[in-house]
Design a protein around this motif. Structure first.
Motif, PDB file in Angstrom:
ATOM      1  N   ASN A 134       3.195   6.732  -6.785  1.00 30.91           N
ATOM      2  CA  ASN A 134       2.300   7.726  -7.372  1.00 30.91           C
ATOM      3  C   ASN A 134       2.766   9.144  -7.048  1.00 30.91           C
ATOM      4  OD1 ASN A 134      -0.324   8.364  -8.730  1.00 30.91           O
ATOM      5  ND2 ASN A 134      -0.770   9.285  -6.737  1.00 30.91           N
ATOM      6  N   ALA A 135       3.316   9.337  -5.844  1.00 32.78           N
ATOM      7  CA  ALA A 135       3.803  10.658  -5.447  1.00 32.78           C
ATOM      8  C   ALA A 135       4.988  11.104  -6.292  1.00 32.78           C
ATOM      9  CB  ALA A 135       4.186  10.661  -3.975  1.00 32.78           C
ATOM     10  N   MET A 136       5.690  10.134  -6.888  1.00 34.19           N
ATOM     11  CA  MET A 136       6.858  10.459  -7.709  1.00 34.19           C
ATOM     12  C   MET A 136       6.486  11.073  -9.062  1.00 34.19           C
ATOM     13  SD  MET A 136       9.276   9.807  -5.754  1.00 34.19           S
ATOM     14  CE  MET A 136       9.050   9.155  -4.117  1.00 34.19           C
ATOM     15  N   ASN A 137       5.206  11.118  -9.375  1.00 36.30           N
ATOM     16  CA  ASN A 137       4.786  11.726 -10.647  1.00 36.30           C
ATOM     17  C   ASN A 137       5.235  13.173 -10.764  1.00 36.30           C
ATOM     18  OD1 ASN A 137       3.540   9.384 -11.527  1.00 36.30           O
ATOM     19  ND2 ASN A 137       1.520   9.959 -10.730  1.00 36.30           N
ATOM     20  N   ILE A 138       5.444  13.824  -9.643  1.00 39.92           N
ATOM     21  CA  ILE A 138       5.882  15.217  -9.648  1.00 39.92           C
ATOM     22  C   ILE A 138       7.257  15.372 -10.286  1.00 39.92           C
ATOM     23  CG2 ILE A 138       6.963  15.075  -7.361  1.00 39.92           C
ATOM     24  CD1 ILE A 138       6.095  17.894  -6.804  1.00 39.92           C
ATOM     25  N   LEU A 139       7.993  14.273 -10.406  1.00 41.10           N
ATOM     26  CA  LEU A 139       9.369  14.322 -10.924  1.00 41.10           C
ATOM     27  C   LEU A 139       9.449  14.048 -12.424  1.00 41.10           C
ATOM     28  CD1 LEU A 139      11.183  12.376  -8.047  1.00 41.10           C
ATOM     29  CD2 LEU A 139      10.604  14.797  -8.201  1.00 41.10           C
ATOM     30  N   TYR A 140       8.295  13.852 -13.086  1.00 40.94           N
ATOM     31  CA  TYR A 140       8.272  13.519 -14.505  1.00 40.94           C
ATOM     32  C   TYR A 140       7.538  14.596 -15.308  1.00 40.94           C
ATOM     33  CZ  TYR A 140       9.581   8.787 -12.995  1.00 40.94           C
ATOM     34  OH  TYR A 140      10.221   7.708 -12.440  1.00 40.94           O
TER      35      TYR A 140
ATOM     36  N   ALA B 153       0.828  -1.211   0.000  1.00 40.39           N
ATOM     37  CA  ALA B 153       0.000   0.000   0.000  1.00 40.39           C
ATOM     38  C   ALA B 153       0.860   1.258   0.000  1.00 40.39           C
ATOM     39  CB  ALA B 153      -0.935  -0.005   1.207  1.00 40.39           C
ATOM     40  N   LEU B 154       1.908   1.271   0.820  1.00 38.94           N
ATOM     41  CA  LEU B 154       2.788   2.436   0.866  1.00 38.94           C
ATOM     42  C   LEU B 154       3.653   2.534  -0.383  1.00 38.94           C
ATOM     43  CD1 LEU B 154       3.979   2.558   4.594  1.00 38.94           C
ATOM     44  CD2 LEU B 154       2.437   4.139   3.409  1.00 38.94           C
ATOM     45  N   VAL B 155       4.109   1.405  -0.883  1.00 42.27           N
ATOM     46  CA  VAL B 155       4.900   1.421  -2.122  1.00 42.27           C
ATOM     47  C   VAL B 155       4.094   2.054  -3.250  1.00 42.27           C
ATOM     48  CG1 VAL B 155       5.953  -0.016  -3.912  1.00 42.27           C
ATOM     49  CG2 VAL B 155       6.345  -0.541  -1.486  1.00 42.27           C
ATOM     50  N   ASP B 156       2.840   1.650  -3.386  1.00 43.12           N
ATOM     51  CA  ASP B 156       1.985   2.199  -4.447  1.00 43.12           C
ATOM     52  C   ASP B 156       1.763   3.697  -4.273  1.00 43.12           C
ATOM     53  OD1 ASP B 156       1.785  -0.332  -5.501  1.00 43.12           O
ATOM     54  OD2 ASP B 156      -0.185  -0.754  -4.633  1.00 43.12           O
ATOM     55  N   ARG B 157       1.507   4.131  -3.037  1.00 43.36           N
ATOM     56  CA  ARG B 157       1.260   5.549  -2.789  1.00 43.36           C
ATOM     57  C   ARG B 157       2.520   6.377  -3.044  1.00 43.36           C
ATOM     58  NH1 ARG B 157      -3.572   6.732   0.358  1.00 43.36           N
ATOM     59  NH2 ARG B 157      -2.791   8.875   0.515  1.00 43.36           N
ATOM     60  N   ARG B 158       3.662   5.870  -2.616  1.00 44.65           N
ATOM     61  CA  ARG B 158       4.912   6.613  -2.837  1.00 44.65           C
ATOM     62  C   ARG B 158       5.254   6.682  -4.325  1.00 44.65           C
ATOM     63  NH1 ARG B 158       7.033   4.012   2.284  1.00 44.65           N
ATOM     64  NH2 ARG B 158       7.671   2.270   0.960  1.00 44.65           N
TER      65      ARG B 158
ATOM     66  N   LEU C  49       2.206  19.973   5.354  1.00 49.28           N
ATOM     67  CA  LEU C  49       3.269  19.508   4.470  1.00 49.28           C
ATOM     68  C   LEU C  49       2.679  18.625   3.384  1.00 49.28           C
ATOM     69  CD1 LEU C  49       5.996  18.541   7.103  1.00 49.28           C
ATOM     70  CD2 LEU C  49       5.949  20.583   5.662  1.00 49.28           C
ATOM     71  N   ARG C  50       3.356  18.570   2.260  1.00 50.90           N
ATOM     72  CA  ARG C  50       2.939  17.694   1.170  1.00 50.90           C
ATOM     73  C   ARG C  50       3.137  16.243   1.585  1.00 50.90           C
ATOM     74  NH1 ARG C  50       2.917  18.586  -4.647  1.00 50.90           N
ATOM     75  NH2 ARG C  50       2.837  16.573  -5.746  1.00 50.90           N
ATOM     76  N   GLU C  51       2.186  15.399   1.221  1.00 48.25           N
ATOM     77  CA  GLU C  51       2.319  13.976   1.520  1.00 48.25           C
ATOM     78  C   GLU C  51       3.611  13.431   0.917  1.00 48.25           C
ATOM     79  OE1 GLU C  51      -1.125  10.985   1.927  1.00 48.25           O
ATOM     80  OE2 GLU C  51      -0.472  10.774  -0.167  1.00 48.25           O
TER      81      GLU C  51
ATOM     82  N   VAL D 149      10.181  11.969   1.388  1.00 46.92           N
ATOM     83  CA  VAL D 149      10.498  10.871   0.475  1.00 46.92           C
ATOM     84  C   VAL D 149      10.903  11.430  -0.886  1.00 46.92           C
ATOM     85  CG1 VAL D 149       9.567   8.862  -0.730  1.00 46.92           C
ATOM     86  CG2 VAL D 149       8.935   9.289   1.654  1.00 46.92           C
ATOM     87  N   ILE D 150      10.119  12.381  -1.384  1.00 45.40           N
ATOM     88  CA  ILE D 150      10.403  12.993  -2.681  1.00 45.40           C
ATOM     89  C   ILE D 150      11.768  13.663  -2.668  1.00 45.40           C
ATOM     90  CG2 ILE D 150       9.653  14.782  -4.299  1.00 45.40           C
ATOM     91  CD1 ILE D 150       6.761  14.188  -3.329  1.00 45.40           C
ATOM     92  N   LYS D 151      12.054  14.393  -1.594  1.00 46.68           N
ATOM     93  CA  LYS D 151      13.360  15.067  -1.507  1.00 46.68           C
ATOM     94  C   LYS D 151      14.491  14.044  -1.483  1.00 46.68           C
ATOM     95  CE  LYS D 151      16.181  18.223   1.242  1.00 46.68           C
ATOM     96  NZ  LYS D 151      16.772  18.815   0.020  1.00 46.68           N
ATOM     97  N   ASN D 152      14.310  12.968  -0.752  1.00 45.63           N
ATOM     98  CA  ASN D 152      15.328  11.934  -0.665  1.00 45.63           C
ATOM     99  C   ASN D 152      15.621  11.339  -2.039  1.00 45.63           C
ATOM    100  OD1 ASN D 152      16.010   8.852  -0.331  1.00 45.63           O
ATOM    101  ND2 ASN D 152      16.546   9.766   1.646  1.00 45.63           N
ATOM    102  N   VAL D 153      14.571  11.071  -2.801  1.00 42.33           N
ATOM    103  CA  VAL D 153      14.754  10.510  -4.138  1.00 42.33           C
ATOM    104  C   VAL D 153      15.482  11.488  -5.041  1.00 42.33           C
ATOM    105  CG1 VAL D 153      13.533   9.759  -6.234  1.00 42.33           C
ATOM    106  CG2 VAL D 153      12.763   8.952  -3.984  1.00 42.33           C
TER     107      VAL D 153
END
Length: 241
Positions: free
Chosen positions: A191-197, A184-189, A225-227, A231-235
């Motif tokens: 999806n959150a990475m879409n901001i990087l594309y 569940a968390l893998v899928d949500r994270r 804070l953004r969900e 994680v996004i910053k780390n990536v």
């Protein structure tokens, strides 16, 4: 995890801790076994949550929400007091430790299962290990790393497809205890990475990634804070040369 800077100096915390002392529910009082004799930490926690006993309990919870920017202290999911994914009070030292059960420094907010997720588990639509995480799996465990440690964000790494990775044996244990790599968390994270594309599905130029990295941890207009912001910053920081 994201570092949480707790403010012990506010009027809210001072009033809450005064409530604890008045009712002998503070750390100093509870070190004496003759105070509330025979009561377990869980039983004492029921007293702490009783507004007739601790009137400033809810004010304290609201401060926790503000300090965390409305995200779970462990996984980074959005939480609230009135929406589907309700915030639950998390004890860094578990409730079985009666001495710290009400101490502000021992309390954070974390996520809980939504009603739909609970129903999916009950009906067999979902496997509990795929959707349960954070407080639902931590229970009485003690973590090696916590959101109160200023370097906690360096102890875990994430990738573009949503997985979390350990940096040492301690973070590996914490990931397992909190089940932070559940589906569940893998899928949500992911999806959150879409901001990087971009619209064509390509990773954004380095300049755009740096811009996002520099601002992603800033509170939004409502103070939240953004969900998965950390994680996004780390990536991003692992992608950039």
């Amino acid at each position: 995890m994201k570092y949480i800077n707790k403010d012990y100096s506010t009027a809210t915390v001072q009033a809450y801790e005064a409530d604890l002392r008045t009712n002998s529910l503070d750390e100093v009082s509870l070190q004496n076994p003759k105070v509330h004799p025979g009561k377990t930490g869980r039983q004492l926690w029921r007293l702490v949550k009783d507004l007739k006993i601790i009137p400033h309990y809810w004010d304290m919870k609201k401060q926790l929400m503000t300090e965390q920017g409305g995200i779970c202290c462990y996984c980074g999911l959005k939480i609230s007091f009135d929406n589907d994914r309700k915030a639950t009070v998390e004890h860094l030292s578990p409730k079985c430790n009666r001495v710290l059960v009400g101490e502000y420094r021992n309390l954070l907010l974390c996520c809980s299962l939504t009603q739909d997720e609970e129903n999916d588990i009950k009906t067999g639509v979902a496997i509990d290990t795929d959707v349960m995480h954070c407080d639902d799996t931590k229970k009485n465990s003690t973590l090696h790393y916590t959101p109160l440690q200023s370097n906690c964000d360096t102890r875990f790494s994430y990738d573009l497809v949503g997985h979390v990775h350990e940096t040492d044996t301690n973070s590996k244990d914490d990931i397992e205890v909190l089940n932070l790599d559940c589906q569940a968390l893998v899928d949500r994270r992911k999806n959150a990475m879409n901001i990087l594309y971009d619209e064509q599905g390509n990773i954004l130029p380095d300049a755009d990634l740096r811009r996002i990295s520099a601002s992603i941890l800033n509170p939004q207009h409502d103070g939240s804070l953004r969900e998965f912001c950390f994680v996004i910053k780390n990536v991003i920081d692992h992608i950039l040369p």
